[in-house]
Design an enzyme around this catalytic site. Sequence first.
Site, mmCIF file in Angstrom:
data_model
loop_
_atom_site.group_PDB
_atom_site.id
_atom_site.type_symbol
_atom_site.label_atom_id
_atom_site.label_comp_id
_atom_site.label_asym_id
_atom_site.label_seq_id
_atom_site.Cartn_x
_atom_site.Cartn_y
_atom_site.Cartn_z
ATOM 1 N N ARG A 150 6.506 4.245 4.879
ATOM 2 C CA ARG A 150 6.245 4.523 6.167
ATOM 3 C C ARG A 150 6.214 3.086 6.934
ATOM 4 O O ARG A 150 6.654 2.068 6.358
ATOM 5 C CB ARG A 150 5.066 5.175 6.359
ATOM 6 C CG ARG A 150 3.811 4.305 5.999
ATOM 7 C CD ARG A 150 2.585 5.327 6.261
ATOM 8 N NE ARG A 150 1.397 4.561 5.991
ATOM 9 C CZ ARG A 150 0.409 5.062 5.131
ATOM 10 N NH1 ARG A 150 0.348 6.185 4.913
ATOM 11 N NH2 ARG A 150 -0.759 4.452 4.785
ATOM 12 N N ASP A 151 6.074 3.312 8.227
ATOM 13 C CA ASP A 151 5.954 1.933 9.070
ATOM 14 C C ASP A 151 4.505 1.099 8.858
ATOM 15 O O ASP A 151 3.749 0.886 9.719
ATOM 16 C CB ASP A 151 6.012 2.138 10.663
ATOM 17 C CG ASP A 151 5.124 3.286 10.929
ATOM 18 O OD1 ASP A 151 4.310 3.794 10.238
ATOM 19 O OD2 ASP A 151 4.992 3.405 12.177
ATOM 20 N N GLU A 152 4.428 0.576 7.678
ATOM 21 C CA GLU A 152 3.280 -0.170 7.216
ATOM 22 C C GLU A 152 3.871 -1.196 6.255
ATOM 23 O O GLU A 152 4.157 -2.391 6.243
ATOM 24 C CB GLU A 152 2.251 0.823 6.690
ATOM 25 C CG GLU A 152 0.821 0.294 6.396
ATOM 26 C CD GLU A 152 -0.084 1.065 6.297
ATOM 27 O OE1 GLU A 152 -1.308 0.700 5.847
ATOM 28 O OE2 GLU A 152 -0.246 2.357 6.728
ATOM 29 N N ASP A 160 0.910 -1.424 0.126
ATOM 30 C CA ASP A 160 -0.022 0.206 0.052
ATOM 31 C C ASP A 160 0.788 1.334 -0.026
ATOM 32 O O ASP A 160 0.211 2.186 -0.206
ATOM 33 C CB ASP A 160 -0.597 0.060 1.146
ATOM 34 C CG ASP A 160 -0.025 -0.063 2.540
ATOM 35 O OD1 ASP A 160 1.108 -0.753 2.672
ATOM 36 O OD2 ASP A 160 -0.453 0.732 3.330
ATOM 37 N N GLU A 175 -1.816 8.580 -1.809
ATOM 38 C CA GLU A 175 -2.852 8.077 -1.153
ATOM 39 C C GLU A 175 -4.287 8.831 -1.121
ATOM 40 O O GLU A 175 -5.242 8.277 -0.984
ATOM 41 C CB GLU A 175 -2.288 7.563 0.395
ATOM 42 C CG GLU A 175 -3.311 6.935 1.104
ATOM 43 C CD GLU A 175 -2.596 6.422 2.393
ATOM 44 O OE1 GLU A 175 -3.089 5.652 2.912
ATOM 45 O OE2 GLU A 175 -1.684 7.121 2.914
ATOM 46 N N ASP A 192 -6.654 -2.764 -1.751
ATOM 47 C CA ASP A 192 -6.103 -1.982 -2.971
ATOM 48 C C ASP A 192 -5.711 -2.540 -4.196
ATOM 49 O O ASP A 192 -5.919 -2.248 -5.115
ATOM 50 C CB ASP A 192 -4.543 -1.628 -2.105
ATOM 51 C CG ASP A 192 -4.943 -0.696 -0.909
ATOM 52 O OD1 ASP A 192 -5.885 -1.128 -0.219
ATOM 53 O OD2 ASP A 192 -4.166 0.249 -0.856
ATOM 54 N N TRP A 216 -12.468 -5.330 0.289
ATOM 55 C CA TRP A 216 -11.201 -5.978 0.778
ATOM 56 C C TRP A 216 -11.272 -7.466 0.597
ATOM 57 O O TRP A 216 -10.594 -7.789 0.021
ATOM 58 C CB TRP A 216 -10.969 -5.400 2.007
ATOM 59 C CG TRP A 216 -9.994 -4.148 1.900
ATOM 60 C CD1 TRP A 216 -9.104 -3.702 2.119
ATOM 61 C CD2 TRP A 216 -10.814 -2.604 1.884
ATOM 62 N NE1 TRP A 216 -8.475 -2.332 2.118
ATOM 63 C CE2 TRP A 216 -9.655 -1.857 1.912
ATOM 64 C CE3 TRP A 216 -12.065 -2.499 1.580
ATOM 65 C CZ2 TRP A 216 -9.958 -0.323 1.746
ATOM 66 C CZ3 TRP A 216 -12.507 -0.979 1.528
ATOM 67 C CH2 TRP A 216 -11.238 -0.147 1.421
ATOM 68 N N HIS A 270 0.807 5.445 -3.757
ATOM 69 C CA HIS A 270 -0.013 4.464 -3.160
ATOM 70 C C HIS A 270 -0.950 4.218 -4.405
ATOM 71 O O HIS A 270 -1.527 5.254 -4.843
ATOM 72 C CB HIS A 270 -0.900 5.303 -2.031
ATOM 73 C CG HIS A 270 -1.705 4.387 -1.366
ATOM 74 N ND1 HIS A 270 -1.477 4.166 -0.200
ATOM 75 C CD2 HIS A 270 -2.769 3.595 -1.505
ATOM 76 C CE1 HIS A 270 -2.259 3.401 0.576
ATOM 77 N NE2 HIS A 270 -3.089 3.072 -0.512
#
Length: 873
Positions: free
Chosen positions: A465-467, A461, A743, A474, A531, A764
């Site tokens: 970052r911390d993901e 995604d 995003e 998506d 999703w 994104h």
Amino acid sequence: MTAPTFEHVREALGIGVAAPRISWKTAAPDGWTQASYELRIIRGAEEAPRGFDPVTSSESVLVPWPDDPLPSRGRAAVQVRVTGADGAASDWSEPAVVEAGLLEPSDWAALAVGASWEEDPASDERHPSILRREFEARGEVAAARLYVTAHGLYEIELNGRRVGDDAMSPGWTPYRSRLRYRTYDVTEQIADGSNAIGAWLGDGWYRGRLGWYRGFRNLYGHDLSLLAQLEIRYADGTVDVVATDDSWRAAPSPIVRSGNYDGEVYDARIAAALNGWSRPGFDDSDWHRVVAAHRDPATLVAPEGPPVRCTQEVAPVAVLTTPSGARVLDFGQNLVGRVRIRVSGSAGDHVVLRTAEVLQDGEIYTRPLRTAKSTDEYLLAGGGLEEWEPRFTFHGFRYVEVTGWPGDLDAAAASGDLVARVYHTDMERTGWFSCSDPLVERLHENVVWSMRGNFLDIPTDCPQRDERVGWTGDIQVFASTASFLYDVSGMLSSWLKDLAIEQLPDGTVPWYVPVIPAHRMWTPIRPGAAWGDAATLTPWDLYERFGDPRILETQYESARKWVELVERLAGPDRLWNEGFQLGDWLDPSAPPDDPADARADRYLVATAYFARSSERLARMAEVLGRHEDAARFGRLAAEVRRAFLDAYVGEDGRMTSDAQTAYSLAIAFDLVGDDLREAAGVRLAELVEEAGHRIATGFVGTPLVCDALTATGHPDAAYSLLLQEDAPSWLYAVRQGGTTIWERWDSLLPDGTVNPGKMTSFNHYALGAVADWLHRVVAGLAPASPGYRSIRFAPRPGGGLTHASAEHETPYGRAAVAWRLEDGTLSVEVTVPTGSGGMVELPGSEPVIVGSGTHTFEAAWAGEGRPVPMARP
């Protein structure tokens, strides 16, 4: 004609299928059709070619393997010859070689080996290890194969040379159930006599920090371990096996720390003391013994798609001095990868590279990274020119702040001493688009860059970052776009297998795959529309684009479990109108701290997706010959459609949720009949006009709104959305200097500041799903049957565009369309690959069926599809 290919891989070394299906592409005169094909297989150097009876068939994609299955390590060269309807036969193709990997658990002798010293399992500062082993080769080597995987990440060296060019291997899967191994041909790297093998290890996804904010560690284990098995076959037919076991040795690595989020720290002084460590003769007497452990070999699987590789290098376009005096490299493009440096200085000089996607107030802006440090550090050994690039991390960035550079940074950048290296899964590029509007072309390029950055082993995604997790929603909305731009068949079919593994017993599909825990919101796992529908809609998208029914067969039970779960949740009234839903996530009207607060009713969204997945499951069942299931789920889809109409659509076509996404779903998912479809389209066009031709959709509505408008006779409104430049719109980001898809529609606000939302990425791909409409409608190239066996050419000019084109490398070969408007005439050229057929549908003209080859058409152009006039500075 081309040499054959096997399954969905370009490199058929170490394939995990004993009877791989075979494909080829034929270049023949216009109109030529294949009547039959003939295969020839050579199984061994001493064997004569095995011929097989000609097969009367026009198929050339994924045809059955005609011979006995390959055993583990089995190797075969395959040729194909085709005969046309005219009776003339082609020459034999060039041979293509396929080699099986280790297909049986009993083939594995390797143990998982790693360092024996104690570490703090809660620390992000754990010191990775390097491993080594020496061995003897005893004569002429006929072939040598190295089979490798790891708990963590690995790179292998043999006699001081790197093996392979893959990165971040073995990638990220639900490791306990599926761990990929890779096969390397190392025949040329084996020396007669003494040899040495060495391995670098890094935390990666296996034990490194994963997840939001504080994150989690050791999700799959505490160890860093290598599993490697080198098999050397000599000219006399004998075989030696060198496998990881407790005879290997370990030492602390020059990599002092590594992590996906925080970056890598490398001490070249340690490396200098270890010079020659992966060559024979190195003194490892002070190295540590390793710990050896059993890893269930039944969980080791061959890859189905390509590895991550460096695919491009990007030089900085500027070296900036910020208001604070910091020195910052601007690479001119938001990308994913890492920086390679060449530097000279004194021992202990400390170069720090800190990355960011954007600047704010002239400084690199790291708040959107949250807790990811995104910083790489290099401590020089001294004594000459040193070259370094991190091994086991990746960053999403355009800007790099450089501190501690020993020398002239401007001169170093100009001479190529600091270069961004772009990394992603090395998929074959298959789709291209161009048009007369440079902003739209830049939008399309932004989609491509965002896909590249987020297809790094899994469909992520965001890369910064911390993901960086594999959100199911998506990819569900983007799979069609992805399948045009790149050959994602192997990568995504593998990821869908992981989805089925991670799916809960009741059918719940996780929000992201592989699953990791979260401190709030995403744990425990709950079913959510759009999703969870990745279980049904994404396999169908891959089938439609690549023509492989095996993908449907493999994923069928997963899809069925999902639909039956939603059937239970909805109950007899067939309305999924309870429970947690994300709905039209990131609707531009949603407040920064509540992205699910959309204009479209989230339960309308959920019920619409219930209908769509039921209908797609019925079609999957029909393709697979499961006729009772097809009838059952077809009835279910009809029941949900009726419930949707009764609950959400009035007799005049006005919907209870009077929003762009609601009408787009109803039209695109065929939930309103012909009597209401026109009215729904009119209202959707009115909503677009009332919004000032600005986007009012989130993740769910954005891929559908332009299609819904054109399908109901409002292409002018669709073009007005495409060409709008004020926020929210696709071209707003382009005008703001964006080089990837954001995003949020307004990740960067008009005043140049970053959106205050905690979830704000500048890379994104989801909102870039509009590119599929550019391909299919603006240019006019789409599959009319699975795998582009037949192709629909239906350009719909508008928006003041004077030309557009698209090309796609289909499973049969290159298809293309190009149109131009000039002096009231629409000129169109289409190319149909051999093995396919085409239908050309021009505005105001009857459809024309065409065969393979290039065809040109002209039609008078009345100017339909022009947008509402908008001033462009």
